[in-house]
Design a protein around this motif. Structure first.
Motif, mmCIF file in Angstrom:
data_model
loop_
_atom_site.group_PDB
_atom_site.id
_atom_site.type_symbol
_atom_site.label_atom_id
_atom_site.label_comp_id
_atom_site.label_asym_id
_atom_site.label_seq_id
_atom_site.Cartn_x
_atom_site.Cartn_y
_atom_site.Cartn_z
ATOM 1 N N ARG A 1 0.835 -1.206 0.000
ATOM 2 C CA ARG A 1 0.000 0.000 0.000
ATOM 3 C C ARG A 1 0.869 1.254 0.000
ATOM 4 N N ASP A 2 1.873 1.281 0.873
ATOM 5 C CA ASP A 2 2.730 2.462 0.969
ATOM 6 C C ASP A 2 3.616 2.616 -0.268
ATOM 7 N N ALA B 1 2.682 6.557 -6.882
ATOM 8 C CA ALA B 1 1.654 7.451 -7.422
ATOM 9 C C ALA B 1 1.752 8.863 -6.860
ATOM 10 N N GLY B 2 2.685 9.099 -5.934
ATOM 11 C CA GLY B 2 2.838 10.409 -5.321
ATOM 12 C C GLY B 2 4.150 11.056 -5.695
ATOM 13 N N ALA B 3 5.098 10.993 -4.779
ATOM 14 C CA ALA B 3 6.374 11.693 -4.979
ATOM 15 C C ALA B 3 7.100 11.237 -6.240
ATOM 16 N N GLY C 1 8.015 13.656 -10.855
ATOM 17 C CA GLY C 1 9.090 13.824 -11.827
ATOM 18 C C GLY C 1 8.644 13.472 -13.234
ATOM 19 N N GLN C 2 7.759 12.479 -13.362
ATOM 20 C CA GLN C 2 7.265 12.090 -14.679
ATOM 21 C C GLN C 2 6.287 13.124 -15.232
ATOM 22 N N ARG C 3 5.536 13.734 -14.339
ATOM 23 C CA ARG C 3 4.645 14.826 -14.759
ATOM 24 C C ARG C 3 5.480 15.962 -15.389
ATOM 25 N N ARG D 1 5.908 0.965 -11.168
ATOM 26 C CA ARG D 1 4.454 1.048 -11.026
ATOM 27 C C ARG D 1 3.807 -0.307 -11.312
ATOM 28 N N ARG D 2 4.225 -0.936 -12.388
ATOM 29 C CA ARG D 2 3.670 -2.251 -12.727
ATOM 30 C C ARG D 2 4.085 -3.295 -11.694
ATOM 31 N N GLU D 3 5.341 -3.244 -11.270
ATOM 32 C CA GLU D 3 5.823 -4.215 -10.286
ATOM 33 C C GLU D 3 5.068 -4.085 -8.974
ATOM 34 N N SER D 4 4.758 -2.853 -8.558
ATOM 35 C CA SER D 4 4.014 -2.677 -7.309
ATOM 36 C C SER D 4 2.615 -3.261 -7.427
ATOM 37 N N GLN D 5 2.033 -3.155 -8.626
ATOM 38 C CA GLN D 5 0.702 -3.731 -8.843
ATOM 39 C C GLN D 5 0.759 -5.256 -8.825
#
Length: 370
Positions: free
Chosen positions: A21-22, A28-30, A34-36, A72-76
């Motif tokens: 979760r964290d 999805a946060g910090a 950078g990607q934004r 991101r994919r790995e966390s999912q």
């Protein structure tokens, strides 16, 4: 708050789930900021055709984006790994709990049902087996239930995952304060997390739900029965529901539209019209975003959802002209806007308007009369 069918978690399993979760929160946060900024630097400018798609493609030339997208994919995938291991450990106990559920409601599984190909061929949300995985028991439903609470970071009603159902009811009370359906149907009911709370606001109504996953429905039936809700569940497709014309007073869905096969939203509106009696109400609750109103990164993120999280209808669902689609299907008194999220609906509640308050704080809602 929880319920008897929800898989538990040992100390170590809970630690793993909280870590995931964290981690997802960080990604999805910090880490996303950078990607934004990188996307903004690659912007070809206003007026460019397929602007977000162009930026999405260009981002792949950056190592930082490739690393972030991989994390991101790995966390999912890690989410489903840790929750899946916990569910498998409890498989026999979950089957016993399902067998011990009160004998109320029903579940009907047609062995000849053909799963829509776009769901049979893809693991939606990267969940192994997606919505249609089936070992003959309830494990896939348990995976979706526990995994959903972690996936949404507890923001959809905690472990009950039921805030969308309460929010849909709040919208009904706001728009149709005297409405009292005798028969209601949820299209794409999944584990019943929205069907059970919404049906609870209409205790005299006969509540039905259809979904494409047999294991989801078996789990949903046991979950609902343990909660004292008599719901009737059937294997079925939202585009061709197994019910006669004019069978219901209320037909609704909660975040089902963005899971449809691309190009079929209009067909779903037509099916809702067929199923409703004259004077009946249709309600669809969806993600609280409109593609045209998103900032540039939000649109790029939609490409990421579609291509890397197996959500191919995401852009269409957030771009569709629901006033036109509902009107073409034959509905009247159409309203499209945003309903404030709530854990308890009450008649006279407002909270519906033209402005989204953001993900999990409000939901896009479309409603109309047959």
């Amino acid at each position: 708050m929880s319920h008897p069918m929800l898989p538990g978690a040992s100390h170590d399993e809970m630690a793993e789930q909280l870590f995931v979760r964290d981690l997802k929160g960080f990604v999805a946060g910090a880490a996303e900021e950078g990607q934004r900024a990188a996307a903004a630097a690659l912007d070809p400018g206003e007026g460019h055709n397929a602007r977000a798609e162009e930026i999405f493609d260009r981002l792949h030339g950056l190592a930082s984006f490739r690393n972030w997208a991989a994390l991101r994919r790995e966390s999912q995938e890690l989410l489903w790994d840790v929750v899946g291991a916990s569910v498998r450990r409890q498989a026999a106990e979950l089957e016993a709990r399902a067998a011990a559920a009160p004998a109320i409601g029903s579940v009907t599984v047609d062995p000849d049902f053909v799963i829509p190909s776009h769901l049979a061929d893809h693991d939606v949300h990267l969940m192994p087996g997606g919505y249609v995985g089936d070992d003959g028991g309830v494990a896939q439903g348990a995976l979706m239930d526990r995994g959903g609470a972690v996936y949404m970071l507890g923001r959809n009603g905690g472990l009950m995952n039921d805030r969308r159902g309460h929010t849909a009811a709040a919208h009904l009370f706001h728009r149709f304060p005297d409405f009292a359906p005798k028969r209601l149907l949820e299209l794409g009911c999944g584990i019943g997390a929205s069907l059970v709370p919404l049906a609870g606001y209409f205790p005299g109504a006969e509540a039905h739900g259809i979904d494409v996953g047999a294991a989801q429905l078996r789990y949903a039936h046991a979950r609902a029965a343990h909660l004292g809700a008599a719901v009737h569940l059937r294997l079925g497709d939202a585009l061709a529901a197994p019910f006669p014309d004019e069978s219901f007073d209320l037909v609704f869905s909660c975040v089902t539209i963005h899971e449809l096969q691309p190009g079929t939203i209009g067909a779903m509106m037509d099916e809702c019209h067929r199923l409703l009696r004259p004077g009946g109400v249709v309600l669809h609750l969806e993600v609280p975003q409109r593609y045209a109103e998103m900032d540039l990164w939000g649109q790029v993120r939609g490409e990421i959802e579609a291509r890397y999280n197996n959500e191919p209808n995401w852009k269409a669902a957030t771009s569709a002209d629901y006033v036109a689609l509902l009107g073409q299907a034959g509905f009247r008194d159409i309203a499209v806007g945003y309903q404030d999220a709530t854990d308890a609906a009450a008649r006279g509640n407002a909270g519906f308007g033209a402005t989204s308050k953001g993900v999990f704080r409000s939901w896009a809602v479309m409603s109309a009369i047959r």
